[in-house]
Structure formats: C-alpha cells, structure tokens
Design a protein around this motif. Structure first.
Motif, mmCIF file in Angstrom:
data_model
loop_
_atom_site.group_PDB
_atom_site.id
_atom_site.type_symbol
_atom_site.label_atom_id
_atom_site.label_comp_id
_atom_site.label_asym_id
_atom_site.label_seq_id
_atom_site.Cartn_x
_atom_site.Cartn_y
_atom_site.Cartn_z
ATOM 1 N N PHE A 116 0.817 -1.211 0.000
ATOM 2 C CA PHE A 116 0.000 0.000 0.000
ATOM 3 C C PHE A 116 0.853 1.264 0.000
ATOM 4 C CE2 PHE A 116 -3.281 -2.982 1.327
ATOM 5 C CZ PHE A 116 -4.363 -2.538 0.577
ATOM 6 N N LEU A 117 2.026 1.204 0.607
ATOM 7 C CA LEU A 117 2.924 2.360 0.537
ATOM 8 C C LEU A 117 3.380 2.587 -0.900
ATOM 9 C CD1 LEU A 117 4.586 4.568 1.882
ATOM 10 C CD2 LEU A 117 6.390 2.874 2.305
ATOM 11 N N SER A 118 3.706 1.513 -1.617
ATOM 12 C CA SER A 118 4.129 1.630 -3.016
ATOM 13 C C SER A 118 3.005 2.184 -3.882
ATOM 14 C CB SER A 118 4.573 0.268 -3.550
ATOM 15 O OG SER A 118 5.651 -0.250 -2.797
ATOM 16 N N MET A 119 1.793 1.675 -3.675
ATOM 17 C CA MET A 119 0.651 2.143 -4.462
ATOM 18 C C MET A 119 0.340 3.608 -4.163
ATOM 19 S SD MET A 119 -1.763 -1.237 -4.072
ATOM 20 C CE MET A 119 -3.111 -0.650 -5.072
ATOM 21 N N TYR A 120 0.480 3.989 -2.915
ATOM 22 C CA TYR A 120 0.208 5.378 -2.537
ATOM 23 C C TYR A 120 1.238 6.328 -3.146
ATOM 24 C CZ TYR A 120 -0.520 9.505 0.384
ATOM 25 O OH TYR A 120 -0.757 10.788 0.821
ATOM 26 N N LEU A 121 2.520 5.938 -3.105
ATOM 27 C CA LEU A 121 3.569 6.779 -3.681
ATOM 28 C C LEU A 121 3.410 6.892 -5.198
ATOM 29 C CD1 LEU A 121 6.685 5.610 -1.617
ATOM 30 C CD2 LEU A 121 5.382 7.743 -1.366
ATOM 31 N N ILE A 122 3.024 5.805 -5.848
ATOM 32 C CA ILE A 122 2.784 5.833 -7.293
ATOM 33 C C ILE A 122 1.619 6.764 -7.617
ATOM 34 C CG2 ILE A 122 2.020 4.457 -9.276
ATOM 35 C CD1 ILE A 122 3.547 2.097 -8.047
ATOM 36 N N THR A 123 0.564 6.687 -6.803
ATOM 37 C CA THR A 123 -0.594 7.565 -6.993
ATOM 38 C C THR A 123 -0.208 9.028 -6.869
ATOM 39 O OG1 THR A 123 -2.077 5.860 -6.116
ATOM 40 C CG2 THR A 123 -2.911 8.113 -6.171
ATOM 41 N N MET A 124 0.544 9.338 -5.810
ATOM 42 C CA MET A 124 0.974 10.719 -5.597
ATOM 43 C C MET A 124 1.862 11.198 -6.732
ATOM 44 S SD MET A 124 -0.362 11.793 -2.731
ATOM 45 C CE MET A 124 0.694 13.143 -2.197
ATOM 46 N N ILE A 170 -5.567 12.665 -5.480
ATOM 47 C CA ILE A 170 -4.570 12.732 -4.398
ATOM 48 C C ILE A 170 -5.274 12.830 -3.046
ATOM 49 C CG2 ILE A 170 -2.772 14.173 -3.368
ATOM 50 C CD1 ILE A 170 -1.872 14.874 -6.206
ATOM 51 N N GLY A 171 -6.263 13.712 -2.958
ATOM 52 C CA GLY A 171 -6.993 13.848 -1.709
ATOM 53 C C GLY A 171 -7.820 12.624 -1.380
ATOM 54 N N PHE A 172 -8.392 11.997 -2.403
ATOM 55 C CA PHE A 172 -9.252 10.830 -2.212
ATOM 56 C C PHE A 172 -8.485 9.665 -1.589
ATOM 57 C CE2 PHE A 172 -11.711 7.187 -4.102
ATOM 58 C CZ PHE A 172 -12.873 7.409 -3.374
ATOM 59 N N THR A 173 -7.317 9.356 -2.148
ATOM 60 C CA THR A 173 -6.540 8.231 -1.620
ATOM 61 C C THR A 173 -5.806 8.600 -0.336
ATOM 62 O OG1 THR A 173 -4.973 6.491 -2.278
ATOM 63 C CG2 THR A 173 -4.430 8.722 -2.919
ATOM 64 N N CYS A 214 -15.536 4.304 -16.647
ATOM 65 C CA CYS A 214 -15.824 2.880 -16.465
ATOM 66 C C CYS A 214 -15.098 2.328 -15.247
ATOM 67 C CB CYS A 214 -15.432 2.096 -17.713
ATOM 68 S SG CYS A 214 -16.422 2.482 -19.179
ATOM 69 N N LEU A 215 -13.855 2.754 -15.048
ATOM 70 C CA LEU A 215 -13.067 2.271 -13.910
ATOM 71 C C LEU A 215 -13.651 2.772 -12.599
ATOM 72 C CD1 LEU A 215 -10.498 0.627 -13.307
ATOM 73 C CD2 LEU A 215 -9.228 2.779 -13.331
ATOM 74 N N PHE A 216 -14.001 4.053 -12.540
ATOM 75 C CA PHE A 216 -14.509 4.654 -11.308
ATOM 76 C C PHE A 216 -15.863 4.064 -10.917
ATOM 77 C CE2 PHE A 216 -16.911 8.031 -9.099
ATOM 78 C CZ PHE A 216 -16.076 8.245 -8.020
ATOM 79 N N TYR A 217 -16.816 4.089 -11.858
ATOM 80 C CA TYR A 217 -18.151 3.591 -11.542
ATOM 81 C C TYR A 217 -18.189 2.069 -11.496
ATOM 82 C CZ TYR A 217 -20.105 8.252 -12.066
ATOM 83 O OH TYR A 217 -20.392 9.589 -11.905
ATOM 84 N N THR A 247 -10.823 2.825 -3.906
ATOM 85 C CA THR A 247 -10.197 3.816 -3.033
ATOM 86 C C THR A 247 -8.701 3.957 -3.273
ATOM 87 O OG1 THR A 247 -9.890 2.150 -1.297
ATOM 88 C CG2 THR A 247 -11.894 3.484 -1.210
ATOM 89 N N VAL A 248 -8.046 2.909 -3.795
ATOM 90 C CA VAL A 248 -6.596 2.932 -3.966
ATOM 91 C C VAL A 248 -6.188 2.689 -5.418
ATOM 92 C CG1 VAL A 248 -4.404 1.969 -3.187
ATOM 93 C CG2 VAL A 248 -6.330 2.066 -1.594
ATOM 94 N N VAL A 249 -6.726 1.630 -6.021
ATOM 95 C CA VAL A 249 -6.280 1.227 -7.361
ATOM 96 C C VAL A 249 -6.719 2.229 -8.426
ATOM 97 C CG1 VAL A 249 -6.423 -0.562 -9.125
ATOM 98 C CG2 VAL A 249 -6.246 -1.210 -6.717
ATOM 99 N N THR A 250 -7.990 2.669 -8.376
ATOM 100 C CA THR A 250 -8.490 3.600 -9.391
ATOM 101 C C THR A 250 -7.732 4.928 -9.413
ATOM 102 O OG1 THR A 250 -10.692 2.605 -9.329
ATOM 103 C CG2 THR A 250 -10.521 4.826 -10.225
ATOM 104 N N PRO A 251 -7.505 5.601 -8.262
ATOM 105 C CA PRO A 251 -6.709 6.840 -8.300
ATOM 106 C C PRO A 251 -5.281 6.624 -8.786
ATOM 107 C CG PRO A 251 -7.933 6.709 -6.244
ATOM 108 C CD PRO A 251 -8.074 5.379 -6.911
#
Length: 311
Positions: A33-41, A73-76, A251-254, A281-285
């Motif tokens: 989750f840290l890796s996914m969060y850093l990639i998102t940011m 960024i704010g969402f995740t 499509c991804l979000f909904y 909450t994590v993958v889509t952003p």
C-alpha cells in the motif's frame, strides 16, 4: 475489517482491526500500500505539473484533468496514510471525531471526482457535437464556475451525511466491514431502521448518483450519434480517441464502485468487502494518471518537455 464503537466514561472511539488479523502479512501489506500510494501521488502530481507548465495544455479539458488529479490525491490520502500508520504502530484506535472527519473528507473528494467526470463528459460533448462554438461555450469563466460548483456540491454532500450521522445513535460493538469509515456502512448500521434516514439516503443516491451517471450517458449518446455521422473513418477515429481516456476512467470509477456494493450485497464476508473497497479507493486513483498519459499524445509530449527541463 471492522470498526467497533466504544463508549466508556464519556470516551468514544472506533477500533480498527485491519485488512488481515494475521500479523505475518502486515509488512507485505504495508509495503504494497505504501508503493501504491507513492505511485498515486507521483503520477497525479506529474499530470498537474505537465498541465500547469505547458501553455498548449491550458484548455478546459486539461484544466478539469488537473483538478481531477488533485481530487485523486486527496481521495486516496484520506484512507491510505491512516491505514499505513495503523499497520506500522499496531494501533487500532480511531476517535469518533476522527472517524467522522475521515468520512467527511472521503465524501468531499469522492463526490468531487463524480462531479468532475460529469463535467468532463459535457466538455467532450461540446467539443465533438459543437466544435465551432467550443471556445465560446467552454470559456474560462464557465470552467471556473463548473469547478467551484463541483466543490460546493461535494461539501454539501459531506455536510448532509454528517448531519445524518450526528442524529443517529451508535451502539456498542458496532462493526463496519471495511478498512475505513465507509459512509454507507456507518450510516446504515446506525440509522438503517429510521424512515427519515431511508428517505434522505434515496434523495442522496438520486442527486449524487443517478443524475451524474445520467448526464454522462446522455453526453456519450450524443457524442456517439455525432461521430457516426462523420463521413471519414479517420475523423471517427480521432473523435473517439479524444474520449477514450475519459471513458476509461468513467468505467473504472463507476465499475469498481458499483462492484464493491454489489459484491457486499451478494457476499456476506466482511473481509471480501474490505478487499473489494481497495479497488476504488486505492487502485483507481493510481491508474487514472497512467490512463491519460499512455493514451494522450499531448500529455506525453508535455511530460517529455518537463523531463528535459529537469535534466
């Protein structure tokens, strides 16, 4: 995943168990989750920098895209850092006020993304169906108004949920089958048997769910109808390509959002619901900036220029 509401000597808090009760996979979950969060940011910040630094991208479509990246960024950031902190410190407590705050911020950014996707669908509708009047209709003043309206509607949605939550009565050992204060589950557990709650929730679903989706579907109905009337196949391809990235994100979000709630209705496993919630909450952003950068030539060119300036 579960939250428990505790009331002792005037102290109120929820307790978080985590995605897994087993201590062995906790370091793996933390690293993942840290890796996914850093990639998102990193990905969303790159989109914002690319749009702001390139004058060629100062158009309504990329203006809304940069706000969408900020919303992602704010969402995740609403859920993942708190979860990482709990895994690292082995802490399970979150205050009642903290849970309501997390729910409020989550609703603001989630609803804002919903509104922005609708506005971006309208932008594509005007660009394809009324290309000669595009610059007149989608003027800077209207774009700012759309962005401000999306923000205000999102804040209103958050306040409405909070007002309902504050009027509800929480009991002891109340379990929320998720890794964050999911608004629907929090309110459903506390107020599901009240007529007022049911009426208000139906109104919220219509205003913030049905209407945006209807607007997106109507826009794309008009878009497809206009594209099919184009004489050349090259023109049709170019028109479809301008909508491809946005349609993929819609499509991804909904799709992930509805998938979570459908899976929770079919499956009664709390663990399955919390894992499914990770998708939207994590993958889509995390995937949104890659969808736009990989499918959009202007974004890729801007990123190359930005990379050249840094070097």
């Amino acid at each position: 995943m579960g939250y428990y509401f505790v009331s002792q000597a005037g102290v109120s808090e929820f307790r978080l168990q985590g995605l897994s009760d087993d201590s062995e996979p906790q370091p793996i979950l933390f690293g993942l989750f840290l890796s996914m969060y850093l990639i998102t940011m990193f990905g969303n910040l790159l989109i914002i920098l690319a749009v702001s630094s390139d004058p060629h991208l100062h158009t309504p479509m990329y203006f809304f895209l940069s706000i969408l990246s900020l919303s992602d960024i704010g969402f995740t950031s609403t859920t993942v850092p708190n979860m990482l902190l709990d895994i690292q410190t082995h802490s399970t407590a979150i205050s009642y006020a903290g849970c309501l705050t997390q729910m409020s911020v989550f609703l603001i950014f989630g609803c804002m993304e919903d509104m922005l996707l609708t506005v971006m669908a309208y932008d594509r509708f005007v660009a394809i169906c009324h290309p000669l009047h595009y610059t007149i209709i989608m003027n800077p003043r209207l774009c700012v108004c759309f962005a401000a309206l999306s923000c205000l509607v999102s804040i209103f949605d958050s306040l409405l949920h909070n007002l309902i939550a504050l009027r509800c009565t929480f009991t002891q050992n109340m379990v929320i089958s998720n890794f964050f204060c999911d608004p629907s589950q929090v309110l459903n557990l506390a107020c599901s048997h009240t007529l007022t709650y049911n009426v208000i929730m139906y109104i919220i679903v219509v205003i913030f769910g049905f209407l945006p989706i209807s607007g997106i579907l109507f826009s794309y109905y008009k878009i497809v109808s206009s594209i099919l009337k184009l004489p050349s196949s090259d023109g049709k391809y170019k028109a479809f390509s301008t909508c491809g990235s946005h349609l993929s994100i819609v499509c991804l979000f909904y799709g992930t959002g509805f998938g979570v709630y459908l899976s929770s209705a079919v499956s009664h496993s709390p663990r399955y619901g919390s894992v499914a919630s990770v998708m939207y909450t994590v993958v889509t952003p995390m995937l949104n900036p890659f969808i736009y950068s990989l499918r959009n030539r202007d974004i890729k060119n801007s990123l190359r220029k930005l990379y050249g300036r840094i070097l």
